[in-house]
Design a protein around this motif. Structure first.
Motif, PDB file in Angstrom:
ATOM      1  N   LYS A 148       0.701 -12.319 -49.171  1.00  0.00           N
ATOM      2  CA  LYS A 148      -0.662 -12.318 -48.609  1.00  0.00           C
ATOM      3  C   LYS A 148      -1.291 -13.708 -48.691  1.00  0.00           C
ATOM      4  N   SER A 149      -0.991 -14.429 -49.783  1.00  0.00           N
ATOM      5  CA  SER A 149      -1.551 -15.780 -49.937  1.00  0.00           C
ATOM      6  C   SER A 149      -0.914 -16.781 -48.975  1.00  0.00           C
ATOM      7  N   LEU A 150       0.274 -16.421 -48.439  1.00  0.00           N
ATOM      8  CA  LEU A 150       0.986 -17.324 -47.522  1.00  0.00           C
ATOM      9  C   LEU A 150       0.828 -16.935 -46.045  1.00  0.00           C
ATOM     10  N   GLU A 151       0.082 -15.848 -45.801  1.00  0.00           N
ATOM     11  CA  GLU A 151      -0.080 -15.369 -44.418  1.00  0.00           C
ATOM     12  C   GLU A 151      -0.736 -16.410 -43.499  1.00  0.00           C
ATOM     13  N   LYS A 152      -1.494 -17.322 -44.067  1.00  0.00           N
ATOM     14  CA  LYS A 152      -2.158 -18.351 -43.247  1.00  0.00           C
ATOM     15  C   LYS A 152      -1.147 -19.269 -42.546  1.00  0.00           C
ATOM     16  N   TYR A 153       0.103 -19.230 -43.027  1.00  0.00           N
ATOM     17  CA  TYR A 153       1.147 -20.050 -42.402  1.00  0.00           C
ATOM     18  C   TYR A 153       1.963 -19.269 -41.359  1.00  0.00           C
ATOM     19  N   ASN A 154       1.592 -18.020 -41.109  1.00  0.00           N
ATOM     20  CA  ASN A 154       2.301 -17.225 -40.099  1.00  0.00           C
ATOM     21  C   ASN A 154       2.266 -17.954 -38.750  1.00  0.00           C
ATOM     22  N   PHE A 155       3.369 -17.819 -38.022  1.00  0.00           N
ATOM     23  CA  PHE A 155       3.449 -18.459 -36.699  1.00  0.00           C
ATOM     24  C   PHE A 155       4.216 -17.545 -35.751  1.00  0.00           C
ATOM     25  N   GLU A 156       3.766 -17.493 -34.512  1.00  0.00           N
ATOM     26  CA  GLU A 156       4.471 -16.672 -33.513  1.00  0.00           C
ATOM     27  C   GLU A 156       4.267 -17.288 -32.127  1.00  0.00           C
ATOM     28  N   ASN A 157       5.370 -17.351 -31.357  1.00  0.00           N
ATOM     29  CA  ASN A 157       5.275 -17.726 -29.944  1.00  0.00           C
ATOM     30  C   ASN A 157       6.207 -16.814 -29.153  1.00  0.00           C
ATOM     31  N   ASP A 158       6.540 -17.176 -27.949  1.00  0.00           N
ATOM     32  CA  ASP A 158       7.383 -16.303 -27.117  1.00  0.00           C
ATOM     33  C   ASP A 158       8.798 -16.136 -27.672  1.00  0.00           C
ATOM     34  N   SER A 159       9.237 -17.102 -28.448  1.00  0.00           N
ATOM     35  CA  SER A 159      10.629 -17.063 -28.942  1.00  0.00           C
ATOM     36  C   SER A 159      10.775 -16.723 -30.433  1.00  0.00           C
ATOM     37  N   TYR A 160       9.830 -17.157 -31.235  1.00  0.00           N
ATOM     38  CA  TYR A 160      10.010 -17.034 -32.687  1.00  0.00           C
ATOM     39  C   TYR A 160       8.801 -16.442 -33.417  1.00  0.00           C
ATOM     40  N   LEU A 161       9.151 -15.878 -34.581  1.00  0.00           N
ATOM     41  CA  LEU A 161       8.124 -15.381 -35.506  1.00  0.00           C
ATOM     42  C   LEU A 161       8.474 -15.972 -36.875  1.00  0.00           C
ATOM     43  N   ILE A 162       7.501 -16.567 -37.544  1.00  0.00           N
ATOM     44  CA  ILE A 162       7.717 -17.075 -38.906  1.00  0.00           C
ATOM     45  C   ILE A 162       6.692 -16.397 -39.815  1.00  0.00           C
ATOM     46  N   ARG A 163       7.194 -15.796 -40.906  1.00  0.00           N
ATOM     47  CA  ARG A 163       6.303 -15.097 -41.842  1.00  0.00           C
ATOM     48  C   ARG A 163       6.892 -15.144 -43.249  1.00  0.00           C
ATOM     49  N   PRO A 164       6.064 -14.974 -44.279  1.00  0.00           N
ATOM     50  CA  PRO A 164       6.582 -14.972 -45.658  1.00  0.00           C
ATOM     51  C   PRO A 164       7.326 -13.666 -45.982  1.00  0.00           C
ATOM     52  N   ALA A 165       8.240 -13.751 -46.930  1.00  0.00           N
ATOM     53  CA  ALA A 165       8.951 -12.555 -47.417  1.00  0.00           C
ATOM     54  C   ALA A 165       7.945 -11.651 -48.120  1.00  0.00           C
ATOM     55  N   THR A 166       8.053 -10.350 -47.914  1.00  0.00           N
ATOM     56  CA  THR A 166       7.051  -9.430 -48.475  1.00  0.00           C
ATOM     57  C   THR A 166       7.567  -8.541 -49.608  1.00  0.00           C
ATOM     58  N   SER A 167       8.871  -8.593 -49.897  1.00  0.00           N
ATOM     59  CA  SER A 167       9.391  -7.757 -50.998  1.00  0.00           C
ATOM     60  C   SER A 167      10.740  -8.283 -51.484  1.00  0.00           C
ATOM     61  N   SER A 168      11.114  -7.862 -52.698  1.00  0.00           N
ATOM     62  CA  SER A 168      12.422  -8.240 -53.247  1.00  0.00           C
ATOM     63  C   SER A 168      13.544  -7.610 -52.431  1.00  0.00           C
ATOM     64  N   VAL A 169      13.298  -6.395 -51.913  1.00  0.00           N
ATOM     65  CA  VAL A 169      14.301  -5.706 -51.085  1.00  0.00           C
ATOM     66  C   VAL A 169      14.606  -6.548 -49.850  1.00  0.00           C
TER      67      VAL A 169
END
Length: 200
Positions: A148-169
């Motif tokens: 949640k603290s890293l969500e500000k770095y989320n990025f998305e365009n037509d080709s890619y999505l970048i997001r932080p890992a949300t669980s150990s699984v």
């Protein structure tokens, strides 16, 4: 005074020509501090064990008497027969580990049923599983908070999505599918020592 040895005990040690080793002294001091009621002969016998066994014995003795402990150890060795415990040392070290688990889980160690489970090996296995679940829950909560603290770095365009890992699984699955070592960083990620993002 420096060695914390009673005058009467010191005289007895000198009379019996006991060797006052560091290990003998450590067991002696722990016995006095925790009021275990061990005799000098008991202290000498325990000091003759290897260090892991000796300290495990002292920790376990805080919950019971010598007689009850030895009777219980014998029963557990007989119960295990061909597999499981190979001697007193195995049982005592397992008891120490089981009691530590009980303390972490808030299990009442004033109750004799918890102090002397019928099947020690099975009881320890159960508490170990509960500890792993508890640790996993704590780790998952930490990772979710990090994400949640890293969500500000989320990025998305037509080709890619970048997001932080949300669980150990997720991190374990990522390691398995992409055949790399990101799952080794679960603890570092949870503690905020590194940032991990997925690209999709």
């Amino acid at each position: 005074k420096i060695l914390k040895v009673d005058k009467a005990d010191l005289k007895h040690i000198q009379k019996r020509s006991r060797e006052l080793t560091y290990f003998f002294l450590k067991i002696y001091q722990l016995n006095k501090k925790n009021k275990l009621g061990l005799t000098l002969d008991d202290v000498e016998r325990i000091a003759g064990y290897n260090s892991q066994h000796a300290f495990a014995y002292l920790e376990v003795r805080q919950y019971t008497t010598e007689t009850k402990l030895l009777n219980y150890v014998d029963k557990q060795i007989k119960r295990s027969k061909r597999k499981g415990f190979y001697g007193n040392q195995d049982v005592i070290v397992t008891m120490r580990d089981y009691y530590k688990d009980c303390e972490l889980l808030g299990i009442d160690l004033t109750n004799s049923i918890n102090i002397f489970p019928k099947n020690l090996s099975k009881a320890h296995s159960e508490t170990s599983k509960q500890i792993k679940v508890k640790e996993s829950e704590i780790m998952t909560a930490k990772i979710l908070k990090r994400a949640k603290s890293l969500e500000k770095y989320n990025f998305e365009n037509d080709s890619y999505l970048i997001r932080p890992a949300t669980s150990s699984v997720e991190l374990i699955e990522e390691s398995e599918k992409l055949v790399h070592c990101v799952s080794r960083y679960i603890d570092r990620y949870a503690k905020g020592k590194t940032n991990i993002f997925f690209i999709r």
